[in-house]
Scaffold this motif. Structure first.
Motif, PDB file in Angstrom:
ATOM      1  N   LEU A 143       0.843  -1.252   0.157  1.00  0.00           N
ATOM      2  CA  LEU A 143       0.063   0.099  -0.185  1.00  0.00           C
ATOM      3  C   LEU A 143       0.803   1.332   0.127  1.00  0.00           C
ATOM      4  O   LEU A 143       1.851   1.452   0.636  1.00  0.00           O
ATOM      5  N   SER A 147      -2.787   5.306   2.465  1.00  0.00           N
ATOM      6  CA  SER A 147      -3.965   4.297   2.371  1.00  0.00           C
ATOM      7  C   SER A 147      -4.423   3.989   3.577  1.00  0.00           C
ATOM      8  O   SER A 147      -3.694   4.083   4.648  1.00  0.00           O
ATOM      9  N   THR A 148      -5.622   3.349   3.566  1.00  0.00           N
ATOM     10  CA  THR A 148      -6.463   3.255   4.692  1.00  0.00           C
ATOM     11  C   THR A 148      -6.516   1.684   4.733  1.00  0.00           C
ATOM     12  O   THR A 148      -6.591   0.878   4.072  1.00  0.00           O
ATOM     13  N   VAL A 149      -6.256   1.222   6.054  1.00  0.00           N
ATOM     14  CA  VAL A 149      -6.238  -0.201   6.143  1.00  0.00           C
ATOM     15  C   VAL A 149      -7.030  -0.754   7.630  1.00  0.00           C
ATOM     16  O   VAL A 149      -6.592   0.122   8.533  1.00  0.00           O
ATOM     17  N   ASP A 204      -9.079   0.640   1.808  1.00  0.00           N
ATOM     18  CA  ASP A 204      -8.038   0.223   0.960  1.00  0.00           C
ATOM     19  C   ASP A 204      -7.552  -1.134   0.907  1.00  0.00           C
ATOM     20  O   ASP A 204      -7.598  -1.818   0.012  1.00  0.00           O
ATOM     21  N   ALA A 205      -7.675  -1.580   2.160  1.00  0.00           N
ATOM     22  CA  ALA A 205      -7.320  -3.003   2.550  1.00  0.00           C
ATOM     23  C   ALA A 205      -7.635  -3.475   3.783  1.00  0.00           C
ATOM     24  O   ALA A 205      -8.017  -2.594   4.620  1.00  0.00           O
ATOM     25  N   VAL A 220     -14.223  -3.404   1.723  1.00  0.00           N
ATOM     26  CA  VAL A 220     -13.003  -3.013   0.929  1.00  0.00           C
ATOM     27  C   VAL A 220     -13.168  -2.347  -0.188  1.00  0.00           C
ATOM     28  O   VAL A 220     -14.158  -2.794  -1.357  1.00  0.00           O
ATOM     29  N   ARG A 221     -12.567  -1.357  -0.772  1.00  0.00           N
ATOM     30  CA  ARG A 221     -12.962  -0.846  -2.052  1.00  0.00           C
ATOM     31  C   ARG A 221     -12.757  -1.634  -3.195  1.00  0.00           C
ATOM     32  O   ARG A 221     -11.903  -2.566  -2.938  1.00  0.00           O
ATOM     33  N   GLY A 224      -8.919  -2.985  -4.135  1.00  0.00           N
ATOM     34  CA  GLY A 224      -8.266  -2.937  -2.660  1.00  0.00           C
ATOM     35  C   GLY A 224      -7.757  -4.524  -2.443  1.00  0.00           C
ATOM     36  O   GLY A 224      -7.443  -5.298  -3.547  1.00  0.00           O
TER      37      GLY A 224
END
Length: 300
Positions: A143, A147-149, A204-205, A220-221, A224
């Motif tokens: 990532l 990014s968002t996780v 994103d994950a 999750v997008r 992703g």
């Protein structure tokens, strides 16, 4: 040498301290005098006879993956290590059945790295397997910063390392954990989400260490990423989501980078309790009770 051993499957009571031959290193290997090791859930699963796949050797077994200790014999062809060097690493036990819950263990030199300067052996032993699992999970996702996780099981051993490494990588982490874990999750720069709440996303994950399962793909997008806790739990990809499974591998070079983060204070190590080899049954029992926040450590 003394080692924790069992010759039959069963409860913690099958564990005992046995005298076993001292191993000798072969080419590319070193022998480590063990100062500390850690009990993992897979140790309990194998000991109870519930592990679902064949193992390379039969009983009796000496369990144990992680090791913190000192090199005390070097095999042919090993460079960069000397007798007396303090090292950490882990044995991929399911492939080797070379257990670290012993006074000595032989490992490939490439699986080891110098131990953290800042941490005693009982803390350093908590890093190799779980730290590498966390690092390899994020490596799979690759990532970019920002990014968002979402990390489920965020207060567990692997989860805590994922949060710390996400912070170091500039990721925006959300940690799903129990209500008593808010302070820990937030101390690692993550947003706390009680496990009773449904994650909203989109992220994103996801790193799914609590084994919530494929329903998390919904948050999750498109395009992703998703990491499952083990290969049998990996869901089929949907909407372009890349799905992976953790299968932690020893890697001395990658572990060295984690050690540098320990020494800089950016990767905290947690110990839930320390037990002697003679008290291994109590260590297994404690881990089986659940709710452990930190490594359950064994020392000779």
């Amino acid at each position: 040498m003394r080692a924790v051993s069992y010759a039959e499957f069963g409860g913690p009571e099958v564990l005992h301290v046995a005298e076993v031959p001292v191993p000798r290193p072969g080419a590319g290997q070193v022998r480590v005098r063990v100062a500390a090791s850690v009990v993992h859930p897979v140790d309990l699963m194998v000991r109870s006879g519930r592990f679902p796949a064949p193992l390379p050797t039969g009983l009796p077994y000496t369990p144990g993956w992680d090791v913190a200790g000192a090199v005390d014999e070097i095999g042919p062809g090993v460079e960069g290590l000397a007798v007396g060097d303090r090292v950490i690493g882990f044995s991929p036990w399911l492939q080797t059945t070379a257990g670290a819950h012993a006074e000595h263990v032989v490992l490939d030199a490439a699986w080891l790295t110098p131990a953290p300067v800042r941490a005693p052996a009982t803390e350093a032993a908590t890093l190799p397997t779980n730290g590498l699992a966390a690092a390899q999970a994020l490596d799979l996702l690759a990532l970019p910063a920002g990014s968002t996780v979402l990390v489920t099981g965020a207060a567990g051993q692997v989860g805590g390392f994922v949060l710390a490494l996400a912070r170091d990588a500039g990721l925006k982490a959300t940690g799903l954990a129990g209500p008593g874990d808010r302070e820990f999750v937030e101390s690692l720069g993550a947003t706390f989400l009680p496990r009773e709440e449904q994650p909203a996303g989109p992220f994103d994950a996801v790193v799914d260490l609590a084994v919530i399962g494929s329903t998390l793909l919904d948050v999750v997008r498109d395009g992703g990423g998703y990491v499952a806790a083990s290969p049998p739990l990996r869901p089929e990809p949907v909407r372009g989501i890349r799905t992976f499974a953790l299968e932690v591998l020893p890697d001395g070079a990658r572990l060295a980078r984690l050690v540098s983060l320990v020494d800089s204070g950016d990767l905290p190590l947690r110990v839930a309790g320390v037990h002697t080899f003679a008290d291994a049954a109590a260590a297994h029992t404690r881990l089986a009770e659940g709710g452990v926040r930190g490594g359950v450590v064994l020392v000779p």
